[in-house]
Design an enzyme around this catalytic site. Structure first.
Site, short mmCIF file in Angstrom:
data_model
loop_
_atom_site.label_atom_id
_atom_site.label_comp_id
_atom_site.label_asym_id
_atom_site.label_seq_id
_atom_site.Cartn_x
_atom_site.Cartn_y
_atom_site.Cartn_z
N TRP A 23 3.86 -9.64 20.18
CA TRP A 23 3.18 -9.74 18.87
C TRP A 23 3.25 -11.06 18.40
CZ3 TRP A 23 5.76 -10.02 13.71
CH2 TRP A 23 4.81 -9.49 12.57
N ARG A 26 7.15 1.60 14.46
CA ARG A 26 6.48 1.18 13.08
C ARG A 26 6.40 2.53 12.13
NH1 ARG A 26 1.13 -1.09 10.33
NH2 ARG A 26 1.97 -2.51 9.07
N LYS A 67 -12.41 -1.87 10.17
CA LYS A 67 -11.35 -2.48 10.93
C LYS A 67 -10.25 -1.47 11.59
CE LYS A 67 -7.17 -5.38 10.45
NZ LYS A 67 -6.49 -6.13 9.47
N TRP A 68 -10.14 -1.22 13.13
CA TRP A 68 -9.99 0.00 13.54
C TRP A 68 -8.62 -0.53 14.10
CZ3 TRP A 68 -12.99 4.79 15.46
CH2 TRP A 68 -11.90 5.39 16.37
N ASP A 69 -7.43 -0.06 13.49
CA ASP A 69 -6.15 -0.50 14.05
C ASP A 69 -5.56 0.57 15.05
OD1 ASP A 69 -4.02 -2.16 14.07
OD2 ASP A 69 -4.00 -2.33 11.89
N MET A 70 -4.20 0.14 15.52
CA MET A 70 -3.79 0.76 16.55
C MET A 70 -2.21 0.25 16.78
SD MET A 70 -2.57 1.65 19.63
CE MET A 70 -2.30 2.83 20.72
N CYS A 83 -8.25 -3.75 16.45
CA CYS A 83 -7.10 -4.34 16.19
C CYS A 83 -6.09 -3.57 16.83
CB CYS A 83 -7.09 -4.55 14.59
SG CYS A 83 -5.47 -5.10 13.95
N ASP A 109 -2.15 -10.99 14.88
CA ASP A 109 -1.48 -10.83 13.48
C ASP A 109 -1.24 -12.44 13.02
OD1 ASP A 109 -2.05 -8.53 12.92
OD2 ASP A 109 -0.16 -7.80 12.88
C1 GLA Z 1 -1.44 -4.37 11.78
C2 GLA Z 1 -2.56 -5.30 11.79
C3 GLA Z 1 -2.74 -6.03 10.49
C4 GLA Z 1 -2.69 -5.22 9.20
C5 GLA Z 1 -1.73 -4.02 9.50
C6 GLA Z 1 -1.68 -2.90 8.13
O1 GLA Z 1 -0.39 -4.85 11.65
O2 GLA Z 1 -2.67 -6.05 12.63
O3 GLA Z 1 -3.74 -6.82 10.47
O4 GLA Z 1 -3.96 -4.47 9.26
O5 GLA Z 1 -1.54 -3.67 10.58
O6 GLA Z 1 -0.53 -2.24 8.25
#
Ligand code: GLA
Length: 779
Positions: free
Chosen positions: A197, A442, A475-478, A525, A547
């Site tokens: 990270w 998390r 923005k599709w996060d994981m 993301c 990030d």
């Molecule tokens: C992750 C993403 C960040 C942000 C946070 C939101 O860490 O990488 O850019 O969107 O989640 O919780």
């Protein structure tokens, strides 16, 4: 072009040839992968053998000369004398594990077929051909189809494999990789990309004289620990010369590649899905497709290898309306306010961003359920937080649109918090092992995408969210690695299928939404770059690279991505200082210079900035838009990556180029610097110029007293007042030269400040100083 006759196979691209043949015993002998050659028969390419070496297994009684351990192969399993890394492993119904695949037949088809279960490359040029070679297992009657697609224009060949259970009994695959290829010598260099990270894509080089090197992920994703992209090269290869082979994989789950030097000094490469914690049962008649592997060869170093990969990704991986469309400059709310926002504060940020030239406003995490921190509410996509957004998503979207901005939204559809309405209703939908303690990541868990009902549910929820009027971007996060692998949907004997079934469920979810909402710009993301791969790039054209928004950290991160991914695929934001991930302070212009070599965005509270900084941001965005087509879609060149980083991008028509130069640390007395360039048309005359900038007099500290009539105490009121009105003039660089001169010599820049004087012929170049330079066709 594919030349095949059932005995010998030549796969030619514009500048490369890949060749193999069918051996007398039916195995496929790999003969050659390198520069384009004129060859239609194998006598000089094939290995000659008369007697097998001692202490080896010979293939069978009739072939005492042949040990599979010492042949360059296209595919290999275990049990017939090859002791190296296999491409596949099985457990048959009778408990045996030996396979013996021999040649059966081939077909050449025009075009690039789609995969049934996985994303695949595609072709619109009509110039791609595919070779399918069918192999039959002599022991049990299984079928294996090896596929080779030849992308002539970008010097890429893709490989994949399909296992078909053509026996009468079931079989368990315990390793099913996509490809295997053998080089005839040891001591090759493996270049791979590692990190974690906020420190993705750190390049590592290792020369392998013996033994094995494994580049694999086990996060459940393609991972920030170890990207699937890697290269094999002759150890003396460099940016502009030498043999380099690039490899990548269209897969977003656990990947595996092993490079192994054998006892006979051959180097083997195997590549595909990580066999760790993996098994897949096939009943009679069922089949399994392995993901597509991408191969390219460059006889001219890493630069050409990257250019090939970039063209391939741009033309044959990314798709849809955004494929070649210029990407908007965005402002993202995350580092501006994290979870702490209201509709009013968001609109205030949006308004300032719009005035500065931004085109897209993105509301990040925190808009649903009771999500005021990262402990809860993931899964509750149908519950908009009305305290923050009284008018709901639609209300905010309309107001953002009314400001003249596109509206975008953050989602994390694959996750669930235990503290959520969704979990309370469907605890069985989370990946966790019943009645056992669960490890946390998390504070959230994975949704069980092995379960089709969960995927269907999420398709419906996301379709509702994506249907918000005025929404143009997602923005599709994981944000979680896999642990406690267990699907309550699957029976006990299928639990080793969880990681791959999850990936298949993820692809179905993503594909359905991408097809349903083609106009929405999707950005991937995964805590930054924890799932940066060619599989997801088939569905969304850009990914949040890291990030870490610190400009200095980003140098290595973006440099790393550039080996296999074009700059239109990785996004980069200008953020606040001290930086939120490193606490480093860098000049605003340097943050912009680095970010503009990805897809540019801003992620900071613009309303807290000084008015002169806002004016600088406005000028940056204006400039970026002017050169955006070149910056996002031109050819990318790496020039230096040491204390000084240098990149340049040249428009496809060679009319325009932009260069970036950044210094990590001042070296005292180092006054001369040359900007290197490449890719310009040798016969064209170009105008080279820099930006005219001004610098804060405070950057010179109490040296101000060398010119001031009165003594000025550092950081005093007077010093600040002087700084407000007196700016130090930046250097002027303005020349005309032919492309051949710029390509060969570069540009000798004006000298740096070395402590002996300062004027417009000197570059003010402190730690983390950076510059952008431009080249345009001269009139
Ligand atoms: C992750 C993403 C960040 C942000 C946070 C939101 O860490 O990488 O850019 O969107 O989640 O919780």
């Amino acid at each position: 072009m594919i030349k095949a006759d059932g005995k010998v196979f030549f796969l030619n691209t514009k500048s490369t040839t890949y060749a193999f043949r069918v051996m007398e015993t039916g195995q496929l002998e790999h003969m050659y992968y390198g520069r384009l050659i004129n060859c239609d028969e194998p006598s000089v390419l094939k290995e000659k053998r008369a007697f097998a070496p001692g202490n080896t297994i010979t293939y069978d009684d009739a072939h005492q000369d042949l040990t599979l351990e010492d042949v360059r192969l296209e595919l290999s399993a275990i049990g017939k004398g090859d002791l190296r890394e296999p491409m596949l492993e099985v457990v048959c119904a009778d408990g045996s594990t030996s396979l013996d695949f021999v040649y059966d037949s081939y077909e050449v088809i025009s075009g690039k077929p789609e995969f049934k279960t996985l994303p695949s490359s595609y072709d619109e040029s009509g110039k791609v051909e595919t070779l399918n070679v069918t192999m039959k297992d002599k022991n049990h009657g299984f079928t294996l189809i090896l596929s080779y697609s030849v992308f002539e224009e970008c010097d890429v060949i893709t490989r994949s494999a399909k296992f078909i259970n053509t026996s009468d009994e079931s079989v368990r695959l315990t390793r099913m990789l996509s490809m295997l290829m053998d080089y005839d010598h040891p001591g090759m260099k493996i270049t791979s990309f590692h990190g974690g990270w906020t420190r993705e894509m750190n390049k590592s080089d290792i020369v392998l004289p013996a033994g094995k090197f494994v580049n694999a992920s086990f996060t459940g994703t393609s991972s920030n620990r170890c990207n699937p992209l890697f290269m094999i090269s002759e150890p003396d290869s460099c940016e502009e010369s030498g043999d380099v082979w690039g490899f990548n994989l269209l897969y977003s789950g656990n990947h595996y590649s092993a490079t192994e030097v054998s006892s006979f000094k051959k180097t083997r490469v195997v590549y595909g899905i990580n066999p760790q914690n993996f098994a897949w049962d096939l009943a009679a008649g069922e089949e399994f497709e392995a993901p597509e592997a991408v191969l390219t060869y460059s006889a001219a170093g890493f630069r050409q290898m990257s250019l090939n990969m970039h063209d391939f990704v741009r033309e044959h991986i990314t798709r849809g309306p955004w494929k070649k469309k210029e990407r908007p400059v965005l402002i993202n709310s995350w580092e501006a306010s994290y979870f702490d926002f209201t509709e009013g504060s968001l609109l205030k940020l949006a308004k300032t961003a719009k005035n500065a030239g931004a085109e897209l406003f993105v509301m990040d995490d925190g808009w649903f359920g009771d999500r005021n921190d990262d402990h809860r509410a993931l899964g509750d996509w149908d519950i908009v937080n009305k305290k923050k957004l009284p008018g709901g998503l639609e209300g905010l979207s309309k107001k953002v649109n009314d400001l003249g901005l596109m509206f975008g939204l953050w989602v994390e559809p694959e996750m669930i918090n235990v503290d959520s309405e969704l979990y309370r209703k469907h605890p069985d939908w989370a990946i966790d092992i019943p009645n056992m303690d669960h490890s946390e990541g998390r504070f959230q868990r994975l949704l069980d995408l092995c379960n089709p009902e969960v995927v269907d549910y999420m398709i419906d929820r996301m379709s509702e969210v994506f249907s918000t009027p005025g929404l143009s971007y997602i923005k599709w996060d994981m944000n979680r690695n896999f642990s406690d692998y267990y699907s309550k949907y699957l029976p006990a004997d299928k639990q080793l299928e969880v990681s791959h079934r999850y990936v298949l469920g993820f692809y179905r979810l993503l594909k359905t939404l991408a097809e349903r909402f083609p106009e929405i710009l999707m950005e991937g993301c995964a805590s930054g770059g924890n799932r940066f791969d060619l599989g997801v790039l088939c569905y969304y054209p850009q990914i949040w690279a890291s990030d870490n928004t610190d400009a200095v950290s980003r140098l290595a991160i973006q440099d790393g991505y550039s080996y296999g991914y074009p700059q239109s695929t990785y996004t980069a934001h200008v953020s606040a200082c001290p930086n939120h991930q490193t606490l480093r302070v860098t000049p605003l212009e340097s943050r912009f210079a680095v970010a503009s070599f990805g897809v540019l965005g801003y992620e900071l509270n613009l309303n807290d900035m000084k008015s002169e900084d806002i004016a600088a941001v406005k000028a940056q965005i204006e400039l970026y838009k002017q050169y955006r087509k070149t910056l996002q879609f031109g050819d990318f060149y790496r020039h230096r990556a040491d204390n000084i980083y240098q990149w340049s991008i040249v428009d496809k028509d060679k009319s325009t180029s932009v260069s970036m130069l950044m210094q990590r640390e001042i070296v005292a007395g180092d006054q001369y610097l040359k900007l290197e360039m490449a890719g310009l048309d040798p016969q064209t005359k170009y105008h080279f110029f820099g930006r005219k900038l001004e610098y804060n007099v405070k950057g010179f500290g109490d040296l101000v007293n060398t010119v001031s009539p009165i003594h000025i105490k550092q950081d005093s009121l007077v010093h600040n007042l002087v700084a407000k009105f007196v700016k130090m003039p930046g250097e002027i660089e303005d020349y005309v030269a032919y492309g051949d001169t710029l390509n060969s010599n570069g540009v000798k820049l004006v000298q740096s400040f070395v402590g002996t004087g300062f004027n417009e012929e000197v570059r003010y170049f402190p730690d983390f100083g950076a510059r952008l330079y431009f080249v345009e066709k001269a009139e």
